[in-house]
Each structure stands twice: as C-alpha cells, then as structure tokens.
Design a protein around this motif. Structure first.
Motif, PDB file in Angstrom:
ATOM      1  N   GLY A  51      -3.768  21.667   2.161  1.00 24.60           N
ATOM      2  CA  GLY A  51      -4.847  21.496   1.193  1.00 24.60           C
ATOM      3  C   GLY A  51      -4.888  20.074   0.658  1.00 24.60           C
ATOM      4  O   GLY A  51      -5.965  19.482   0.508  1.00 24.60           O
ATOM      5  N   GLU A  52      -3.706  19.498   0.403  1.00 27.24           N
ATOM      6  CA  GLU A  52      -3.631  18.106  -0.042  1.00 27.24           C
ATOM      7  C   GLU A  52      -4.127  17.151   1.050  1.00 27.24           C
ATOM      8  O   GLU A  52      -4.791  16.163   0.767  1.00 27.24           O
ATOM      9  CB  GLU A  52      -2.183  17.757  -0.400  1.00 27.24           C
ATOM     10  CG  GLU A  52      -1.626  18.538  -1.581  1.00 27.24           C
ATOM     11  CD  GLU A  52      -2.175  18.036  -2.899  1.00 27.24           C
ATOM     12  OE1 GLU A  52      -1.851  16.907  -3.282  1.00 27.24           O
ATOM     13  OE2 GLU A  52      -2.951  18.785  -3.529  1.00 27.24           O
ATOM     14  N   LEU A  53      -3.810  17.485   2.303  1.00 22.68           N
ATOM     15  CA  LEU A  53      -4.271  16.665   3.425  1.00 22.68           C
ATOM     16  C   LEU A  53      -5.790  16.699   3.521  1.00 22.68           C
ATOM     17  O   LEU A  53      -6.435  15.670   3.752  1.00 22.68           O
ATOM     18  CB  LEU A  53      -3.645  17.174   4.726  1.00 22.68           C
ATOM     19  CG  LEU A  53      -3.977  16.397   6.000  1.00 22.68           C
ATOM     20  CD1 LEU A  53      -3.324  15.013   5.969  1.00 22.68           C
ATOM     21  CD2 LEU A  53      -3.504  17.171   7.241  1.00 22.68           C
ATOM     22  N   ALA A  54      -6.378  17.881   3.331  1.00 20.68           N
ATOM     23  CA  ALA A  54      -7.831  18.015   3.419  1.00 20.68           C
ATOM     24  C   ALA A  54      -8.529  17.195   2.341  1.00 20.68           C
ATOM     25  O   ALA A  54      -9.636  16.689   2.559  1.00 20.68           O
ATOM     26  CB  ALA A  54      -8.228  19.485   3.296  1.00 20.68           C
ATOM     27  N   LEU A  55      -7.889  17.058   1.178  1.00 22.32           N
ATOM     28  CA  LEU A  55      -8.469  16.287   0.078  1.00 22.32           C
ATOM     29  C   LEU A  55      -8.083  14.806   0.139  1.00 22.32           C
ATOM     30  O   LEU A  55      -8.388  14.045  -0.774  1.00 22.32           O
ATOM     31  CB  LEU A  55      -8.010  16.873  -1.266  1.00 22.32           C
ATOM     32  CG  LEU A  55      -8.539  18.274  -1.587  1.00 22.32           C
ATOM     33  CD1 LEU A  55      -7.865  18.823  -2.839  1.00 22.32           C
ATOM     34  CD2 LEU A  55     -10.050  18.259  -1.757  1.00 22.32           C
ATOM     35  N   HIS A  56      -7.385  14.423   1.220  1.00 19.74           N
ATOM     36  CA  HIS A  56      -6.964  13.025   1.437  1.00 19.74           C
ATOM     37  C   HIS A  56      -6.023  12.533   0.341  1.00 19.74           C
ATOM     38  O   HIS A  56      -5.985  11.343   0.036  1.00 19.74           O
ATOM     39  CB  HIS A  56      -8.176  12.103   1.542  1.00 19.74           C
ATOM     40  CG  HIS A  56      -9.122  12.501   2.643  1.00 19.74           C
ATOM     41  ND1 HIS A  56      -8.837  12.310   3.971  1.00 19.74           N
ATOM     42  CD2 HIS A  56     -10.333  13.114   2.605  1.00 19.74           C
ATOM     43  CE1 HIS A  56      -9.831  12.760   4.711  1.00 19.74           C
ATOM     44  NE2 HIS A  56     -10.754  13.266   3.912  1.00 19.74           N
ATOM     45  N   ARG A  57      -5.253  13.471  -0.225  1.00 20.63           N
ATOM     46  CA  ARG A  57      -4.249  13.073  -1.208  1.00 20.63           C
ATOM     47  C   ARG A  57      -2.938  12.686  -0.524  1.00 20.63           C
ATOM     48  O   ARG A  57      -2.063  12.090  -1.151  1.00 20.63           O
ATOM     49  CB  ARG A  57      -3.999  14.224  -2.187  1.00 20.63           C
ATOM     50  CG  ARG A  57      -5.188  14.486  -3.101  1.00 20.63           C
ATOM     51  CD  ARG A  57      -4.941  15.697  -3.982  1.00 20.63           C
ATOM     52  NE  ARG A  57      -6.032  15.892  -4.922  1.00 20.63           N
ATOM     53  CZ  ARG A  57      -6.157  16.958  -5.712  1.00 20.63           C
ATOM     54  NH1 ARG A  57      -5.246  17.928  -5.672  1.00 20.63           N
ATOM     55  NH2 ARG A  57      -7.180  17.067  -6.533  1.00 20.63           N
ATOM     56  N   ILE A  58      -2.781  13.069   0.745  1.00 23.99           N
ATOM     57  CA  ILE A  58      -1.667  12.625   1.567  1.00 23.99           C
ATOM     58  C   ILE A  58      -2.224  12.236   2.933  1.00 23.99           C
ATOM     59  O   ILE A  58      -3.319  12.664   3.320  1.00 23.99           O
ATOM     60  CB  ILE A  58      -0.573  13.710   1.725  1.00 23.99           C
ATOM     61  CG1 ILE A  58      -1.177  15.024   2.249  1.00 23.99           C
ATOM     62  CG2 ILE A  58       0.162  13.942   0.418  1.00 23.99           C
ATOM     63  CD1 ILE A  58      -0.155  16.128   2.424  1.00 23.99           C
ATOM     64  N   PRO A  87       0.826  -1.205   0.000  1.00 24.84           N
ATOM     65  CA  PRO A  87       0.000   0.000   0.000  1.00 24.84           C
ATOM     66  C   PRO A  87       0.858   1.251   0.000  1.00 24.84           C
ATOM     67  O   PRO A  87       1.964   1.271   0.544  1.00 24.84           O
ATOM     68  CB  PRO A  87      -0.809  -0.130   1.295  1.00 24.84           C
ATOM     69  CG  PRO A  87      -0.015  -1.059   2.158  1.00 24.84           C
ATOM     70  CD  PRO A  87       0.667  -1.999   1.226  1.00 24.84           C
ATOM     71  N   VAL A  88       0.339   2.289  -0.620  1.00 25.30           N
ATOM     72  CA  VAL A  88       1.065   3.558  -0.722  1.00 25.30           C
ATOM     73  C   VAL A  88       0.777   4.402   0.514  1.00 25.30           C
ATOM     74  O   VAL A  88      -0.362   4.513   0.960  1.00 25.30           O
ATOM     75  CB  VAL A  88       0.652   4.318  -2.001  1.00 25.30           C
ATOM     76  CG1 VAL A  88       1.301   5.692  -2.036  1.00 25.30           C
ATOM     77  CG2 VAL A  88       1.031   3.510  -3.234  1.00 25.30           C
ATOM     78  N   PHE A  89       1.833   4.995   1.080  1.00 23.20           N
ATOM     79  CA  PHE A  89       1.678   5.924   2.196  1.00 23.20           C
ATOM     80  C   PHE A  89       2.300   7.249   1.782  1.00 23.20           C
ATOM     81  O   PHE A  89       3.503   7.336   1.535  1.00 23.20           O
ATOM     82  CB  PHE A  89       2.363   5.386   3.456  1.00 23.20           C
ATOM     83  CG  PHE A  89       2.169   6.260   4.659  1.00 23.20           C
ATOM     84  CD1 PHE A  89       0.925   6.391   5.252  1.00 23.20           C
ATOM     85  CD2 PHE A  89       3.233   6.966   5.204  1.00 23.20           C
ATOM     86  CE1 PHE A  89       0.737   7.198   6.361  1.00 23.20           C
ATOM     87  CE2 PHE A  89       3.060   7.777   6.313  1.00 23.20           C
ATOM     88  CZ  PHE A  89       1.801   7.889   6.888  1.00 23.20           C
ATOM     89  N   ARG A  90       1.462   8.296   1.694  1.00 26.06           N
ATOM     90  CA  ARG A  90       1.905   9.594   1.172  1.00 26.06           C
ATOM     91  C   ARG A  90       2.125  10.574   2.315  1.00 26.06           C
ATOM     92  O   ARG A  90       1.251  10.766   3.154  1.00 26.06           O
ATOM     93  CB  ARG A  90       0.875  10.142   0.182  1.00 26.06           C
ATOM     94  CG  ARG A  90       0.724   9.255  -1.061  1.00 26.06           C
ATOM     95  CD  ARG A  90      -0.353   9.791  -1.997  1.00 26.06           C
ATOM     96  NE  ARG A  90      -0.420   9.016  -3.217  1.00 26.06           N
ATOM     97  CZ  ARG A  90      -1.115   7.899  -3.359  1.00 26.06           C
ATOM     98  NH1 ARG A  90      -1.813   7.424  -2.327  1.00 26.06           N
ATOM     99  NH2 ARG A  90      -1.127   7.253  -4.499  1.00 26.06           N
ATOM    100  N   VAL A  91       3.298  11.216   2.294  1.00 28.04           N
ATOM    101  CA  VAL A  91       3.673  12.163   3.343  1.00 28.04           C
ATOM    102  C   VAL A  91       3.980  13.513   2.709  1.00 28.04           C
ATOM    103  O   VAL A  91       4.731  13.592   1.734  1.00 28.04           O
ATOM    104  CB  VAL A  91       4.919  11.664   4.110  1.00 28.04           C
ATOM    105  CG1 VAL A  91       5.277  12.639   5.226  1.00 28.04           C
ATOM    106  CG2 VAL A  91       4.682  10.270   4.667  1.00 28.04           C
ATOM    107  N   GLY A  92       3.402  14.568   3.261  1.00 23.97           N
ATOM    108  CA  GLY A  92       3.735  15.922   2.849  1.00 23.97           C
ATOM    109  C   GLY A  92       4.838  16.460   3.745  1.00 23.97           C
ATOM    110  O   GLY A  92       4.779  16.331   4.972  1.00 23.97           O
ATOM    111  N   ILE A  93       5.869  17.053   3.144  1.00 24.79           N
ATOM    112  CA  ILE A  93       7.032  17.512   3.907  1.00 24.79           C
ATOM    113  C   ILE A  93       7.278  18.982   3.615  1.00 24.79           C
ATOM    114  O   ILE A  93       7.469  19.374   2.456  1.00 24.79           O
ATOM    115  CB  ILE A  93       8.281  16.689   3.551  1.00 24.79           C
ATOM    116  CG1 ILE A  93       8.042  15.208   3.875  1.00 24.79           C
ATOM    117  CG2 ILE A  93       9.499  17.213   4.298  1.00 24.79           C
ATOM    118  CD1 ILE A  93       9.098  14.289   3.327  1.00 24.79           C
ATOM    119  N   SER A  94       7.273  19.791   4.642  1.00 27.93           N
ATOM    120  CA  SER A  94       7.554  21.207   4.489  1.00 27.93           C
ATOM    121  C   SER A  94       8.973  21.418   3.976  1.00 27.93           C
ATOM    122  O   SER A  94       9.920  20.754   4.425  1.00 27.93           O
ATOM    123  CB  SER A  94       7.364  21.922   5.827  1.00 27.93           C
ATOM    124  OG  SER A  94       7.837  23.248   5.768  1.00 27.93           O
TER     125      SER A  94
END
Length: 306
Positions: free
Chosen positions: A136-143, A93-100
C-alpha cells in the motif's frame, strides 16, 4: 487532471454550495462553478446534482471526494514534513525501502550494502511491516521498493512488478547446550522445542509440510512474525529454529548457535517488488544486481517479473 480544479471541487463538496466555496476561496461563484465543470469534463462524469439550495454529490462525486481527501491530506503532510526537517538543498536524496518482517535482517544488510557503491550517495530509510501494508505504501509512492519473501500477491489493486533475487536452502540451529549432539539431523527435532516463523511467512507452509512428511513431532513453543525476535529467543536457549542456510555463518557468530543440518528440499525465496516494469531507478538496479552476484551468486540476466 488539474489539481486546482480538484481543489475547487473539494472545497465545494465540503462547504455544501458553490457560493460558500467561493467565499472560502475568495472567488466568484461563477468562477468556481466553471472550474468544476472543467473537472467534470476531464473526468467524463457529473460530480454534483442539485438538492434545493445546496449541492449533493453523485456516486462518482463521493468516490472523487474520498480520493481528494487523501490527495490533499498527503499534500499537507508533505509540507509539514519538509518544514519540520528543514532538509537543505545539498542533502543526499532519500531512498525508502519497505522490508517484510519475515526477512532476516543480516541478509537485508548485505543486499542494501550495494547502495554505498552508488556514484550519488543516498540517505537510506527502512520501513518494516507486513507485505500488504508495504505494498500500500508502494502504491502511494511513499517507498521506492519492497523486499519480501514472496512476489506481489495476485488480485491486489496495486501496480507492481516482482523480481526474484534468489533463494536459499533452509537450515536448523540451536544453542550448543540445547542441541542433541547424540542424535543426528533431522531426528534431533523429534520432541525438541521449536521456534517457527509466523503463519504469514511464505516458508512456513513448506516447513509444516516437510515435518509432516518426515514424521517429525517437535514441540512448537513459539511463532514469530519478526525473524530477528525469533533468533533472540533462540539465543536465550528457548528452542531450535530455522533460517536461510546462505547466512548460516553470520547467524552462528551473532547468536552463539550451531547449525544442526540443512534441507535442500525446503527453500526460502527472496523478492524485490517495485512499480517499474523496466528497472530504471539506479538504487533499485543496484540492489538487484548485488543480490544476484554478491549475495546469491547468480549471473545477472533475465528478470523474473509479474
């Protein structure tokens, strides 16, 4: 909400009439109209008003249409992505992380190493960017989560919860040929070329405040939103730079610099932001626990959330 009803509304709004929508959907106008009535009943508001032979959107209808556009665009994007990648059923499974951008990459690596210890392996996808974009990506469940240098800003229309992973004192570094060995720290910063994090970095204001209070006047020769790029410039001898003291050994080994001194009064914090109030996602919990024990040496206990 029934997505089938939403699709009938969306097609009707784009076609301009129930009859035209029925032709596109291969349904009778009566069926389309009845399905839209059910949607309006679920939402508790009218979406159309008569305008001659055509239908006109109400204010609520215009709002609903903007969301419907995005919902069905995402659906098409999902289909296209799955067809293009051809992901097999047995794939991890893919696990997506947003990194500042402001976070040190070596620290991120240490935080995400915990994912290797999971019972079920994952395929890690990292996305860099500004925190506002990532939220914004987190809110759309893209990460699934965001790693940042600050908690989620107040006032954003995003449901999220911030947890402090830990913090570190700030240290200053420079290549040996640039470092003024005859002058102690922090006096060596006076008149020296200085590379700084960009204005969007949470720690930048603290650095500026400290320089002013210490009456130090370095020459700021560069500002960087990307912490890795700042270190590359420093490696080339372009100036002194600050970074978290917790990764001092890694920075010195990787970029050929030496630590000049550190400031316990200026500290950089690191945060994990997710949509969960209680951490149930195993990957998020693994990062949280690893940060507190392996990286920051904090016993796992209460969570800082907001």
């Amino acid at each position: 909400m029934n997505l089938k009803h939403l699709r009938y509304f969306w097609v009707t709004a784009r076609a301009g009439s129930v009859a035209a929508a029925g032709n596109q959907l291969h349904l009778t106008p009566q069926t389309v109209s009845a399905q839209i009535k059910l949607l309006e009943s679920d939402l508790g508001t009218a979406l159309f008003k008569p305008a001659g032979r055509r239908l006109e959107l109400t204010e609520a209808g215009r709002v609903a249409l903007s969301y419907a556009d995005e919902i069905f665009a995402l659906g098409q994007e999902m289909v296209s992505s799955l067809r293009a990648t051809g992901i097999p059923e047995h794939a991890a499974p893919v696990f997506r992380v947003g990194i500042s951008d402001a976070l040190p990459k070596s620290l991120i690596h240490r935080l995400l190493l915990s994912l290797r210890q999971l019972t079920k392996p994952v395929r890690l996808v990292c996305r860099d960017g500004a925190i506002e974009t990532l939220l914004g990506e987190l809110a759309l469940h893209r990460i699934e989560m965001v790693l940042a240098d600050r908690p989620m800003p107040a006032g954003l229309a995003v449901r999220g919860h911030s947890r402090k992973l830990g913090e570190s004192a700030l240290a200053f570094f420079a290549v040996p040929r640039l470092a003024r060995q005859d002058v102690g720290f922090p006096a060596c910063l006076n008149g020296a070329p200085l590379l700084l994090p960009g204005q969007n970095a949470a720690v930048r204001g603290e650095i500026d405040r400290w320089l002013g209070e210490a009456r130090l006047s370095p020459r700021v020769v560069g500002e960087f939103d990307d912490s890795a790029l700042m270190k590359v410039f420093a490696e080339a001898g372009e100036g002194y730079f600050p970074a978290p003291a917790i990764i001092s050994d890694e920075i010195c080994a990787r970029y050929g610099v030496i630590e000049l001194g550190r400031l316990d009064e200026v500290r950089e914090a690191f945060w994990l932001i997710s949509t969960e109030r209680r951490v149930q996602h195993p990957e998020v919990r693994a990062v949280l626990e690893a940060a507190r024990t392996a990286v920051f040496n904090i016993p796992v206990g209460g969570e800082t959330a907001r």
